[in-house]
Design a protein around this motif. Structure first.
Motif, short mmCIF file in Angstrom:
data_model
loop_
_atom_site.label_atom_id
_atom_site.label_comp_id
_atom_site.label_asym_id
_atom_site.label_seq_id
_atom_site.Cartn_x
_atom_site.Cartn_y
_atom_site.Cartn_z
N HIS A 320 -22.69 6.65 0.07
CA HIS A 320 -23.33 5.38 -0.27
C HIS A 320 -24.84 5.37 -0.07
O HIS A 320 -25.45 4.30 -0.05
CB HIS A 320 -22.69 4.25 0.54
CG HIS A 320 -21.21 4.10 0.31
ND1 HIS A 320 -20.70 3.45 -0.79
CD2 HIS A 320 -20.15 4.56 1.02
CE1 HIS A 320 -19.37 3.48 -0.74
NE2 HIS A 320 -19.01 4.16 0.35
N SER A 321 -25.44 6.54 0.09
CA SER A 321 -26.89 6.66 0.20
C SER A 321 -27.49 5.81 1.31
O SER A 321 -28.62 5.36 1.23
CB SER A 321 -27.56 6.30 -1.14
OG SER A 321 -27.24 7.25 -2.12
N SER A 370 -26.49 -0.92 6.66
CA SER A 370 -27.36 0.22 6.38
C SER A 370 -27.79 0.85 7.69
O SER A 370 -27.65 0.27 8.77
CB SER A 370 -28.59 -0.22 5.58
OG SER A 370 -29.30 -1.24 6.28
N HIS A 377 -29.80 8.88 9.13
CA HIS A 377 -29.18 8.99 7.80
C HIS A 377 -29.36 10.41 7.24
O HIS A 377 -28.38 11.05 6.82
CB HIS A 377 -29.83 7.96 6.86
CG HIS A 377 -29.45 8.11 5.42
ND1 HIS A 377 -30.25 7.67 4.40
CD2 HIS A 377 -28.37 8.68 4.83
CE1 HIS A 377 -29.68 7.94 3.24
NE2 HIS A 377 -28.54 8.55 3.47
N LEU A 381 -26.64 13.48 6.53
CA LEU A 381 -26.53 14.06 5.19
C LEU A 381 -26.70 15.57 5.25
O LEU A 381 -26.00 16.32 4.56
CB LEU A 381 -27.61 13.44 4.29
CG LEU A 381 -27.51 13.71 2.79
CD1 LEU A 381 -26.15 13.28 2.24
CD2 LEU A 381 -28.63 12.98 2.05
N ALA A 401 -23.27 8.20 -4.64
CA ALA A 401 -24.40 7.46 -5.18
C ALA A 401 -25.58 8.39 -5.43
O ALA A 401 -25.71 9.43 -4.79
CB ALA A 401 -24.80 6.35 -4.20
N VAL A 403 -29.21 10.16 -5.44
CA VAL A 403 -30.26 10.40 -4.46
C VAL A 403 -31.50 10.82 -5.22
O VAL A 403 -31.42 11.54 -6.21
CB VAL A 403 -29.85 11.53 -3.47
CG1 VAL A 403 -31.03 11.95 -2.61
CG2 VAL A 403 -28.70 11.06 -2.60
N GLU A 404 -32.67 10.36 -4.77
CA GLU A 404 -33.91 10.70 -5.46
C GLU A 404 -34.05 12.22 -5.55
O GLU A 404 -33.84 12.93 -4.56
CB GLU A 404 -35.10 10.13 -4.70
CG GLU A 404 -35.14 8.61 -4.67
CD GLU A 404 -36.35 8.10 -3.90
OE1 GLU A 404 -37.47 8.56 -4.22
OE2 GLU A 404 -36.18 7.27 -3.00
N ALA A 408 -33.64 15.05 -2.60
CA ALA A 408 -32.57 16.02 -2.72
C ALA A 408 -33.11 17.45 -2.67
O ALA A 408 -32.53 18.34 -2.05
CB ALA A 408 -31.81 15.80 -4.02
N VAL A 423 -26.39 13.09 -9.79
CA VAL A 423 -25.87 12.61 -8.51
C VAL A 423 -25.72 13.79 -7.56
O VAL A 423 -25.69 14.94 -7.96
CB VAL A 423 -24.50 11.91 -8.66
CG1 VAL A 423 -24.60 10.72 -9.57
CG2 VAL A 423 -23.46 12.88 -9.19
#
Length: 437
Positions: A320-321, A370, A377, A381, A401, A403-404, A408, A423
């Motif tokens: 969910h980013s 969040s 976060h 990841l 979701a 990710v920029e 990434a 994605v």
């Protein structure tokens, strides 16, 4: 080659006027005017955006104006308030300059030493506690304001006064605090806090004792152009060139939060060399170094979370980013919970964590949960990339979701095109060997 300039970026501590910071001339001017007119201001804004640092930054510029800060985070009782104020007053660097109050000050400092700050029991519900020491402390603020020109007192995390128990004590404490402060004609006050909704209840609600008792001031975030100019100028001071596109990449990695941008910039500076340009590889190494610094704290946090809470944290990071409406069917399913109620309980526990009083893992606002900490976060990841088995995705109907791309790339995430949208791969590609960092 000797570095011509020491690192200007602050890491792990509030900013001072000597640290590099993006100027906020309008807010800083208001804070100085507030001090000179003995007024009151309340600073609203998101967490880690710079509210606590602003008074020190604004009043620390020449001519320097006196400032005292009272930290009210997790305040437990009236006696706790008295004790915190007493410690600040005992170490007060400012002394009265007017002869008419010097003798009073001497008497007062002796009285401060004798404050016992008795432990007011939270179970004592029939009568309010003895506020004698409270009033003595408040009189000291008035006395200092009369003798020290343009004194400002900051109450940091002020919204926590509403959490005193029982509620009758909180209500009485807030009312008495308001009554005392509004009589102080020579002392300026600033109220800050990271919970805008609770601060709004205190200062903007008609039923509150502090209604219209301070001028609201919104501490906004910075624009991309402001960030890019600031970072480029600071690195240039150390003979390091930072291209605008790389300065923009700081925002993807650090989330455009001033505090987090400072932390990343600190590590980039430490890994770069004077006379040479900053490269994408340096930023990648800086991010790895920053996350390595956070690894011990992350391991400690995961050591005492329940199985459901751990799955919740991993799903929030990997699927969910970092942000989601937590009581939807899709979120409950991705966490692998049996009910929405169990998820709600897990979220509530992580949003108010007694082991991490200063920085709970999550924040909940209007049904959306969040991460409070960008690096938590990204650390989670990164763990998912290293060990995909920590994030089982069986039965999940939606892909992870987006990710920029720049973020990434820095994290070493593999991409796939799914339904025409780029994605993060979390089901098929993560089973492959993750690229080295």
């Amino acid at each position: 080659m000797t570095d011509p300039v020491a690192c200007p970026f602050c890491y792990g501590a509030p900013l001072t006027h000597e640290n590099a910071h993006i100027p906020r001339p309008d807010i800083q001017a208001r804070i100085r005017t507030n001090a000179e007119t003995h007024s009151r201001v309340v600073l609203f804004g998101e967490r880690r955006i710079g509210k606590s640092s602003l008074p020190a930054l604004a009043l620390g510029q020449a001519p320097v104006l006196p400032l005292l800060t009272i930290d009210l985070r997790e305040i437990a009782s009236v006696s706790d308030y008295v004790d915190r104020c007493r410690r600040v007053l005992q170490s007060c660097p400012f002394k009265p300059t007017k002869l008419t109050v010097q003798s009073l000050w001497k008497d007062f400092t002796e009285a401060v030493k004798s404050i016992s700050a008795p432990g007011f029991s939270v179970e004592f519900r029939h009568e309010p506690p003895d506020f004698e020491d409270f009033h003595r402390v408040m009189e000291s603020f008035d006395l200092l304001g009369k003798s020290i020109p343009n004194l400002t007192i900051v109450f940091d995390e002020f919204q926590d006064v509403r959490r005193l128990e029982p509620k009758s004590i909180a209500k009485s404490f807030i009312a008495r605090l308001r009554d005392a402060i509004q009589r102080h004609r020579n002392t300026a006050y600033i109220f800050t806090g990271s919970h805008s909704a609770e601060l709004s209840t205190i200062f903007l609600s008609h039923s509150s004792s502090f209604y219209q008792q301070a001028i609201p001031c919104n501490v906004r975030n910075f624009s991309t152009a402001e960030y890019v100019r600031f970072l480029s100028e600071q690195f240039a001071l150390g003979r390091r060139s930072l291209a605008p596109e790389l300065a923009s990449s700081f925002l993807s990695v650090a989330g455009a939060i001033p505090n987090d941008v400072q932390h990343l910039a600190y590590h980039v500076w430490s890994l770069s060399v004077a006379g040479r340009p900053v490269t994408p590889q340096i930023i990648k190494r800086a991010l790895r170094q920053l996350l390595d610094d956070q690894e011990q704290r992350l391991s400690l946090r995961l050591s005492y979370t329940s199985q459901l809470q751990t799955r919740l944290l991993y799903a929030l990071a990997g699927i969910h980013s970092g942000s989601a409406r937590y009581q939807t069917r899709n979120f409950v399913q991705s966490v692998g919970a049996v009910s929405r109620q169990s998820v709600a309980q897990a979220v509530a526990a992580l949003a108010k964590d007694e082991r991490e009083e200063d920085d709970p893992a999550l924040v909940v606002r209007e049904g959306v949960v969040s991460f409070r900490d960008r690096w938590l976060h990204l650390g989670l990841l990164r763990r998912i990339l290293r060990q995909p088995s920590v994030l089982p995705l069986h039965g999940i109907s939606q892909p992870p979701a987006p990710v920029e791309p720049s973020l990434a790339e820095y994290l070493g995430i593999i991409f796939l095109e799914i339904h025409g949208q780029t994605v993060v791969t979390a089901q098929t590609e993560l089973k492959k060997t993750t690229p080295s960092e």
